[in-house]
Design an enzyme around this catalytic site. Structure first.
Site, PDB file in Angstrom:
ATOM      1  N   HIS A   1       0.802  -1.285  -0.024  1.00 15.20           N
ATOM      2  CA  HIS A   1      -0.033   0.129   0.068  1.00 15.20           C
ATOM      3  C   HIS A   1       0.879   1.038   0.028  1.00 15.20           C
ATOM      4  O   HIS A   1       0.308   2.525  -0.290  1.00 15.20           O
ATOM      5  CB  HIS A   1      -1.014  -0.136   1.259  1.00 15.20           C
ATOM      6  N   ARG A   2       2.148   1.121   0.202  1.00 13.87           N
ATOM      7  CA  ARG A   2       3.088   2.321   0.210  1.00 13.87           C
ATOM      8  C   ARG A   2       3.207   2.720  -1.201  1.00 13.87           C
ATOM      9  O   ARG A   2       3.468   3.915  -1.504  1.00 13.87           O
ATOM     10  CB  ARG A   2       4.391   2.066   0.909  1.00 13.87           C
TER      11      ARG A   2
END
Length: 446
Positions: free
Chosen positions: A419-420
């Site tokens: 998700h980064r």
């Protein structure tokens, strides 16, 4: 001038390795490209090739030696015209340089009785027996492969034994300290295996080891972690602790893909090629990544890398662990090429024969556990990659088709995203494209 042969770095993360087996001996003449040794790394067992020509004048590190640092001198090569005996004598000083220092040294503050602790690294698999300490300080002679609860066997030999159905119990090893090596497995397969001699050590040889002061403890055996298992443990811990995973699942109808596979296999039969479902899914993921480029990325530090081709790492189970050989440029390769390459990579992965560039890298991964009947699962991301596709089993299920309830072959696929680097909407777009390509497979062949 003599040449020092050093322990090579066979992977970017390798700091030390095990010199599993010498394929040459002192006095052998070698040429560039000749195989010198088998080296166990944190990833796999690989072959070490000669770069220069000459004669093996001195082997400074014995086969079976563990924790050999990268760059340590493992042998000395005499060039053409050199006096091999002179080089060999000179090699003794080199051997002393690379000899590991004792873990503990005697000091004025400690009694001499503490000295046996020096030998503990060589006896880390055997119970400590205080009254036998002076013997433990003596270099170990060749001993039976079974040492206490543990069978002394190199990872390569263990993999070969499992593949060939060779029973390691009762075998005697020809390697250092009675260690079972590849040559012993080859001999056992040919029916010439030697029975292990009766143990002469005073160390107990029971196969289970409940503690003496607790008869109610469950019996157990212990086994030293291999370099590969240590690396898997470290990388998976790192991935789960440092990567915020987001999981997205879709159900996919497989019937059209299965029909297309059947037709293609009929046409490919004269060429001896048989496509697997996984071959088509590798292609589908690669094309999906090119159509959803925001998911074909990796994050390293404060930089986001975007890739211009799809290199798919495919999870392959091997004895002792897992490895991910890579289909490079899978988005542009034909299904027959992907199938042929995948079969070759999987066979060499299980035999420990992959080259470093064949399993290092990749832009995304795919892991298929459907053949085990697993319906769905969440795969752990393989850093520095930013996504992995987990494939479940295709099963006959009730499914709504054209507003009517019918029976269809349905497969669940779950994408794990970093998700980064990848937003949820971008991950959802990739899953939507993947589903459409699998349900209408002619689109990925155009």
């Amino acid at each position: 001038m003599s040449i020092n042969l050093q322990m090579p770095a066979l992977s970017p993360t390798m700091e030390e390795g095990t010199l599993a087996k010498w394929l040459v001996k002192e006095g052998d003449v070698v040429a560039s490209g000749d195989l010198l040794a088998e080296i166990e790394t944190d990833k796999a067992t690989m072959e070490f090739e000669a770069v220069d020509e000459g004669t093996i004048a001195k082997i400074t590190i014995a086969e079976g030696t563990e924790n050999v640092k990268v760059g340590a001198v493992i042998a000395i090569l005499a060039e053409e015209g050199e006096d091999v005996s002179a080089v060999s004598k000179g090699g003794e000083s080199v051997a002393k340089k690379v000899k590991p220092e004792p873990v503990a040294k005697k000091s004025p503050e400690k009694p001499v009785a503490a000295a046996p602790k020096v030998a503990e690294p060589a006896q880390d698999d055997a119970p400590k027996v205080a009254d036998k300490a002076p013997q433990a300080a003596t270099p170990a002679a060749a001993s039976p492969a079974a040492d206490g609860d543990r069978i002394k066997v190199s990872p390569l030999a263990r993999r070969l034994a499992e593949g060939k159905g060779v029973d390691l119990a009762g075998m005697s090893g020809s390697g250092p300290g009675g260690r079972i090596v590849k040559a012993d497995i080859d001999a056992a397969e040919g029916g010439t295996a030697k029975a292990a001699p009766a143990p002469t050590s005073s160390v107990p040889t029971t196969t289970v080891a409940p503690q003496a002061d607790n008869d109610f403890e469950t019996p157990y055996t212990t086994e030293k972690l291999s370099g590969m298992r240590k690396t898997i443990a470290r990388r998976l811990t790192e991935a789960k602790q440092t990567i915020p995973h987001i999981y997205l699942t879709v159900d996919i109808q497989l019937d059209k893909l299965l029909n297309l596979r059947g037709e293609l296999n009929k046409s490919l039969e004269p060429r001896g090629i048989k496509l697997s479902v996984n071959d088509l899914l590798i292609k589908a993921l690669a094309v999906s990544l090119m159509q959803a480029p925001k998911c074909n990325v990796s994050i390293e530090g404060d930089e986001l890398k975007s890739f211009s081709r799809a290199d798919i790492s495919v999870a392959v189970s091997i004895p002792g662990g897992l490895i991910t050989p890579i289909i490079t440029g899978a988005d542009t390769k034909s299904l027959s090429t992907i199938s042929t390459e995948m079969k070759d990579l999987a066979e060499r992965a299980k035999a420990g024969k992959l080259k470093m560039h064949e399993y290092q890298g990749g832009t995304a991964s795919i892991s298929n556990m459907g053949m085990f009947g697993i319906k769905n699962f969440d795969a752990v991301i393989n850093p520095p990659q930013a996504m992995i596709m987990a494939i479940g089993a295709g099963q006959k299920r009730p499914h709504v088709i054209d507003d009517s309830l019918q029976i269809a072959t349905i497969m669940s696929a779950t994408g794990s995203f970093d998700h980064r680097a990848i937003d949820g909407a971008d991950g959802a777009q990739l899953m939507k494209i993947f589903k459409e390509l699998v349900e209408n497979p002619l689109g990925m062949l155009a």
